[in-house]
Enzyme design. Structure first.
Site, short mmCIF file in Angstrom:
data_model
loop_
_atom_site.label_atom_id
_atom_site.label_comp_id
_atom_site.label_asym_id
_atom_site.label_seq_id
_atom_site.Cartn_x
_atom_site.Cartn_y
_atom_site.Cartn_z
N SER A 19 0.81 -1.23 0.00
CA SER A 19 0.00 0.00 0.00
C SER A 19 0.84 1.27 0.00
O SER A 19 0.50 2.27 0.65
CB SER A 19 -0.96 0.02 1.21
N ALA A 247 1.80 13.78 -1.69
CA ALA A 247 1.32 14.94 -2.44
C ALA A 247 -0.07 15.34 -1.96
O ALA A 247 -0.77 14.56 -1.28
CB ALA A 247 1.31 14.63 -3.93
N CYS A 386 -26.86 2.14 -6.97
CA CYS A 386 -27.09 0.70 -6.83
C CYS A 386 -28.01 0.43 -5.63
O CYS A 386 -29.19 0.74 -5.68
CB CYS A 386 -25.77 -0.03 -6.73
N LEU A 387 -27.50 -0.14 -4.53
CA LEU A 387 -28.33 -0.32 -3.35
C LEU A 387 -28.85 1.02 -2.85
O LEU A 387 -29.92 1.09 -2.22
CB LEU A 387 -27.54 -1.03 -2.25
N GLN A 390 -32.00 1.52 -4.65
CA GLN A 390 -32.99 0.62 -4.09
C GLN A 390 -33.48 1.12 -2.73
O GLN A 390 -34.66 0.98 -2.39
CB GLN A 390 -32.40 -0.78 -3.98
N ARG A 466 -27.45 -7.65 -8.01
CA ARG A 466 -28.18 -8.91 -8.10
C ARG A 466 -29.69 -8.69 -8.11
O ARG A 466 -30.42 -9.47 -8.69
CB ARG A 466 -27.75 -9.77 -6.90
N HIS A 511 -23.34 1.85 -11.71
CA HIS A 511 -22.25 2.49 -10.96
C HIS A 511 -21.55 3.54 -11.84
O HIS A 511 -20.56 3.24 -12.51
CB HIS A 511 -21.23 1.45 -10.51
N GLU A 513 -19.64 5.85 -11.06
CA GLU A 513 -18.30 6.22 -10.58
C GLU A 513 -17.19 5.53 -11.36
O GLU A 513 -16.05 6.01 -11.39
CB GLU A 513 -18.16 5.91 -9.08
#
Length: 538
Positions: A19, A247, A386-387, A390, A466, A511, A513
């Site tokens: 990471s 940065a 998404c959810l 919903q 789903r 999505h 994004e």
């Protein structure tokens, strides 16, 4: 016949700790080369045994990024797409699971003609084949290959061997290695320590790989004396020791690398027939400048259940930053837990906009409904993904006569299952197989806020879900005022909804994004930020 090499490879490895930004480093080098006019692709190798990232908990591996062809991949592919401004295919994510599955399947079919199948050469050969399959999928000048994890990990060893072989087979003039390490600063000693980088490079060299460039990550800039020390002990040129301190924004990293003339170094090392030109990054410099503005500031709440780890919503975060910069404001993103007991009402009162992200499972769902109720009652701009969409449908239904409305994902015995699984999906048993994944078309209804955002009727967006809007309640909810502003091209599936009598409340099943870029923010995110900016001024 002598082989003609068309594609050059840049292999990125990591050392000391994970990471530290290998993905950002890879994407930044790709951005530089793209600015030169080269056709660039990128591959992420993940040495875990999972076939893909789809079933990984976000707390373990961050966001699952979805490619246009429906592959659930590592989040670094999102960085590649955003920096390179390209669309990658699923074959750009190689995992140990994919490699071993394909080798075992071939062995079961008799493809190895009775050979004893081994890690070398069969696994390493398959790894090289998968890398080349990506290279051959388009006319790429350069392919970046990032190996996940750190040098010394047991699970990485077959991949390192395959990459060493790739260099020999493709020719040293066509393959270069970039090693990304971390230079820690010890407060007690008051100095940086290069020893971890020396040991990491030694570990890499022990498997037959000599790095051409060492990118040194650090919290603060290191001086030339330290760079010289690293060059001396790690046997690389001084110019090839590049420092990338922390940065203000990740999008600044290509500019930092270019200040070290890394583009020119790459061009010389692998013989690219172009002339490096730093001015080609001027458009990117303007993007970075807009991303670094401090005022005016708007507060945006992401209400989800994985908020302890920001990487769970990394594409959403970046999309908000892209959109905010494009309209000249700074997005101050606040993560709030959607667990009902933890939802911070006082913090909600400070928000200029509320975003409800996607997710799976019942935990945190009622908290999302509470956040939606707050946005409705207070006219706060609201965006559901998404959810999240919903959740908006569920809360709207509960407010308008469908008491106890819910998703059948959480309860099989419902009076009003306004969200349900399609019948054809119910027959599929494998966990990932029941999902709608990848790009699907969508028809936008004119006269809606969604159409105002896109400015066109036919779009394509990426899905990962789903359950769907239950068409049994379509007419009833529309009669109550729910606006359906986007559907599948055949009008069967509801893709986008809007809440009535609200300044801006849009929910989408897909999505968005995944398609936002720093130089080209997604239309829905931009419209959301414009609504937030207007709200914050009132």
């Amino acid at each position: 016949m002598e082989r003609i090499f068309l594609t050059k490879y840049i292999i990125i490895t990591g050392g000391v700790v994970s990471s530290i930004g290998k993905g950002i480093t890879s994407a930044s080098m790709g951005r530089i080369l793209r600015s030169y006019g080269l056709n660039v692709s990128a591959i992420k190798i993940d040495p875990y045994l999972n076939w893909d990232s789809g079933t990984l908990n976000p707390y373990q591996h961050g966001e699952v990024f979805v490619t246009s062809d429906g592959m659930e991949t590592d989040l670094d592919l999102g960085h590649y797409e955003r920096f390179l401004d390209v669309e990658l295919k699923g074959l750009a994510n190689i995992t140990t699971g994919k490699v071993y599955e394909s080798v075992i399947a071939k062995e079961r079919e008799g493809g190895y003609l009775g050979e004893c199948v081994q890690v070398i050469p069969h696994i390493t050969n398959r790894i090289k084949e998968m890398i080349r399959e990506n290279s051959e999928s388009a006319d790429y000048d350069v392919v970046l290959v990032e190996l996940g994890g750190t040098v010394g990990d047991i699970e990485s060893q077959p991949f390192l061997e395959a990459l060493r072989q790739l260099r020999n087979e493709e020719g040293r003039e066509n393959v270069m290695f970039v090693h990304v390490t971390f230079i820690p600063y010890l407060d007690a000693a008051g100095e940086f320590k290069t020893k971890p980088t020396q040991h990491s490079t030694k570990e890499l060299r022990s498997v037959g790989i000599n790095p051409d460039v060492i990118v040194c990550r650090s919290q603060k800039p290191i001086d030339d004396g330290l760079r010289g020390k690293i060059a001396h002990f790690c046997d690389v040129d001084f110019e090839a020791v590049v420092n990338t301190p922390d940065a203000d924004t990740i999008y600044e990293v290509p500019l930092v690398l270019e200040e070290h003339s890394i583009g020119e170094l790459i061009v010389k090392r692998i013989g690219l027939n172009i002339k490096p030109d730093s001015s080609k990054l001027n458009e990117w410099r303007e993007v970075v400048k807009s991303l670094k503005i401090k005022e005016p500031k708007v507060n945006i709440g992401i209400i989800g259940k994985y908020v302890e780890l920001e990487d769970s919503y990394i594409s959403i975060r970046e999309s908000l930053l892209h959109a905010a910069a494009s309209i000249g404001v700074k997005a101050n993103i606040i993560y709030l837990s959607s667990d009902v007991e933890e939802l911070d009402q006082d913090a909600m009162s400070e928000l200029d906009g509320i975003l409800i992200p996607g997710g799976f499972g019942e935990r945190g769902f009622e908290g999302k409904l509470d956040a939606i109720e707050y946005a409705i009652e207070n006219n706060v701009p609201l965006f559901g993904i998404c959810l999240g969409m919903q959740s908006m449908v569920t809360q709207f239904a509960r407010r308008n006569g469908f008491s106890g409305a819910n998703s059948s994902e959480f309860d099989d015995d419902l009076k009003f299952p306004v969200i349900d699984m399609m019948e054809e999906q119910k027959k599929i048993k494998n966990m990932g197989g029941t999902m709608r994944l990848g790009s699907y078309g969508c028809k936008i209804i004119e006269g809606t806020k969604t159409y105002e955002a896109y400015g066109e009727s036919d779009i394509e967006e990426r899905h990962r879900h789903r359950y769907e809007f239950n068409n049994d309640y379509r007419d009833g909810l529309q009669e109550k005022g729910l606006i359906i502003s986007g559907t599948s091209p055949d009008d069967f599936l509801v893709e986008i909804i809007e809440l009535p009598n609200h300044p801006w409340a849009v929910g989408c099943q897909f999505h968005p994004e995944f398609k936002s870029r720093p130089n080209r923010p997604h239309p829905l995110f931009k419209a959301f930020l414009e609504a937030i900016h207007d709200y914050s001024k009132n």
